[in-house]
Design an enzyme around this catalytic site. Sequence first.
Site, PDB file in Angstrom:
ATOM      1  N   TRP A 160       0.823  -1.214   0.000  1.00 62.34           N
ATOM      2  CA  TRP A 160       0.000   0.000   0.000  1.00 62.34           C
ATOM      3  C   TRP A 160       0.852   1.258   0.000  1.00 62.34           C
ATOM      4  O   TRP A 160       0.495   2.280  -0.601  1.00 62.34           O
ATOM      5  CB  TRP A 160      -0.980   0.009   1.178  1.00 62.34           C
ATOM      6  CG  TRP A 160      -1.997  -1.077   1.022  1.00 62.34           C
ATOM      7  CD1 TRP A 160      -2.167  -2.170   1.816  1.00 62.34           C
ATOM      8  CD2 TRP A 160      -2.966  -1.189  -0.044  1.00 62.34           C
ATOM      9  NE1 TRP A 160      -3.169  -2.956   1.311  1.00 62.34           N
ATOM     10  CE2 TRP A 160      -3.684  -2.382   0.184  1.00 62.34           C
ATOM     11  CE3 TRP A 160      -3.287  -0.416  -1.155  1.00 62.34           C
ATOM     12  CZ2 TRP A 160      -4.712  -2.811  -0.667  1.00 62.34           C
ATOM     13  CZ3 TRP A 160      -4.314  -0.837  -2.002  1.00 62.34           C
ATOM     14  CH2 TRP A 160      -5.005  -2.020  -1.743  1.00 62.34           C
ATOM     15  N   ASP A 211      -1.084   7.138   6.218  1.00 61.13           N
ATOM     16  CA  ASP A 211      -2.200   6.272   5.851  1.00 61.13           C
ATOM     17  C   ASP A 211      -2.434   5.352   7.047  1.00 61.13           C
ATOM     18  O   ASP A 211      -1.618   4.484   7.336  1.00 61.13           O
ATOM     19  CB  ASP A 211      -1.838   5.467   4.598  1.00 61.13           C
ATOM     20  CG  ASP A 211      -2.901   4.427   4.244  1.00 61.13           C
ATOM     21  OD1 ASP A 211      -3.916   4.319   4.957  1.00 61.13           O
ATOM     22  OD2 ASP A 211      -2.707   3.721   3.224  1.00 61.13           O
ATOM     23  N   LYS A 253     -12.247  -0.948   7.821  1.00 61.45           N
ATOM     24  CA  LYS A 253     -11.607  -1.823   8.813  1.00 61.45           C
ATOM     25  C   LYS A 253     -12.140  -1.459  10.206  1.00 61.45           C
ATOM     26  O   LYS A 253     -13.060  -2.104  10.694  1.00 61.45           O
ATOM     27  CB  LYS A 253     -10.093  -1.744   8.710  1.00 61.45           C
ATOM     28  CG  LYS A 253      -9.594  -2.297   7.356  1.00 61.45           C
ATOM     29  CD  LYS A 253      -8.566  -1.432   6.770  1.00 61.45           C
ATOM     30  CE  LYS A 253      -8.145  -1.679   5.352  1.00 61.45           C
ATOM     31  NZ  LYS A 253      -8.110  -2.954   4.756  1.00 61.45           N
TER      32      LYS A 253
HETATM   33  N1  PMP Z   1      -4.178   1.664   2.567  1.00 59.54           N
HETATM   34  C1  PMP Z   1      -4.152   0.554   3.325  1.00 59.54           C
HETATM   35  C2  PMP Z   1      -3.175   0.492   4.465  1.00 59.54           C
HETATM   36  C3  PMP Z   1      -5.012  -0.499   3.065  1.00 59.54           C
HETATM   37  O1  PMP Z   1      -4.964  -1.595   3.827  1.00 59.54           O
HETATM   38  C4  PMP Z   1      -5.918  -0.396   1.982  1.00 59.54           C
HETATM   39  C5  PMP Z   1      -6.908  -1.477   1.632  1.00 59.54           C
HETATM   40  N2  PMP Z   1      -6.802  -2.664   2.251  1.00 59.54           N
HETATM   41  C6  PMP Z   1      -5.903   0.756   1.197  1.00 59.54           C
HETATM   42  C7  PMP Z   1      -5.028   1.776   1.525  1.00 59.54           C
HETATM   43  C8  PMP Z   1      -6.788   0.917   0.008  1.00 59.54           C
HETATM   44  O2  PMP Z   1      -8.100   1.160   0.377  1.00 59.54           O
HETATM   45  P1  PMP Z   1      -9.269   1.174  -0.709  1.00 59.54           P
HETATM   46  O3  PMP Z   1      -9.483  -0.242  -1.159  1.00 59.54           O
HETATM   47  O4  PMP Z   1     -10.438   1.739   0.044  1.00 59.54           O
HETATM   48  O5  PMP Z   1      -8.839   2.042  -1.837  1.00 59.54           O
END
Ligand code: PMP
Length: 359
Positions: free
Chosen positions: A102, A170, A194
């Site tokens: 991520w 993030d 989450k």
């Molecule tokens: N950042 C992190 C740390 C994540 O775990 C995730 C999704 N699991 C995301 C960003 C992306 O989120 P989204 O699917 O809502 O775009």
Amino acid sequence: MTRKTNFGAGPATLPAEVLQQLSAAMLSYGHTGLPLPELEHRGAPFAAILEECNALLRELCDIDNDYEVLWLHGGGRQQFCMVPQNFLTPHTTAAYIDSGYWAREAMQYAAYYGQSVTVASSADTAYDRLPEWPATLPLNTAYLHLTTNNTIYGTQWHTLPAATAPLVADMSSDILSRHHNYRQYALFYAAAQKNLGLPGVAVAVIHCDMLARANRNVPPLLSYAAQAREKSVVNTANVMGVYASLLMLRWTKERGIDAIEAENAQKAELLYNHLASSKLFQTRVAVAAHRSLMNVCFSATDTRHEKALLQLCEEHNMTGIKGHRSTGGFRVSLYNAVRLPDVQRLVTLMQQYEDSVQE
Ligand code: PMP
């Protein structure tokens, strides 16, 4: 049908009481005489929902009114776009800490908007630990971006050294999971699916000094300043999603961060201790101090055991423990709504399987 125990990484399990309140509101919201999906996004009832969300988030994160709280569309990835779009200029560089999937994805999105550099990475050890904190940053750094919990690799920053540039975090997979110094960030954001509710919603929390620096030439929907001015209602808001976040915030406050943090630590300890004594399963993360309390990632010594455990869990009404497609193995997510007895049942099942194999 019996509800399964969901150890999935997101969309994650939601507390039964939150789901009950949400389903009641779907048919009729409060005294409005309207189902929640029909609630006017510019009306007083939704304004009250937003106001309570903001107050609760500020209280739970221990931040003041010098932070704007915004409820936005597009989940985590939209924040990957909005951060550089709002803060990167032709004369600045965005610095990213590469702690896994991520974190890298966030940086790749930033490359669409301007110049970005990786200032630390643990790619060379397949992200089995956190990178070293960067000793220096480029002089013209607009912000330093990190991912506080690496959902796919199972590592988590438990403490952070000081940064010489505005810190952007993030926090999608560990927001409100522990006491944390949220004031160290110029901006933090989280996808809601989450610890905070439903997919598609993101919360972004921005210090006013940072907001004052935001680029002006950004379309209103994607502009933090415009969203702040319009109180998160630039366009038709995701009323249902934000209300689900409110229910999660109320639930979080009712339990209290003290209790949540203590139970999260117990859940993770139980599972890591089991892995430490297991002959069939081993944790992926090499440095104990870097292990995540939210996502416990491990692998089987033999693919036979991997398939067998996945199947056994499904037979026992437990789901979501398969590792991410990019890593394989297992990932057990221990977000706030996963409770200690759920983890005890999983560990007992793992033990029974291991005993049956070794006999
Ligand atoms: N950042 C992190 C740390 C994540 O775990 C995730 C999704 N699991 C995301 C960003 C992306 O989120 P989204 O699917 O809502 O775009």
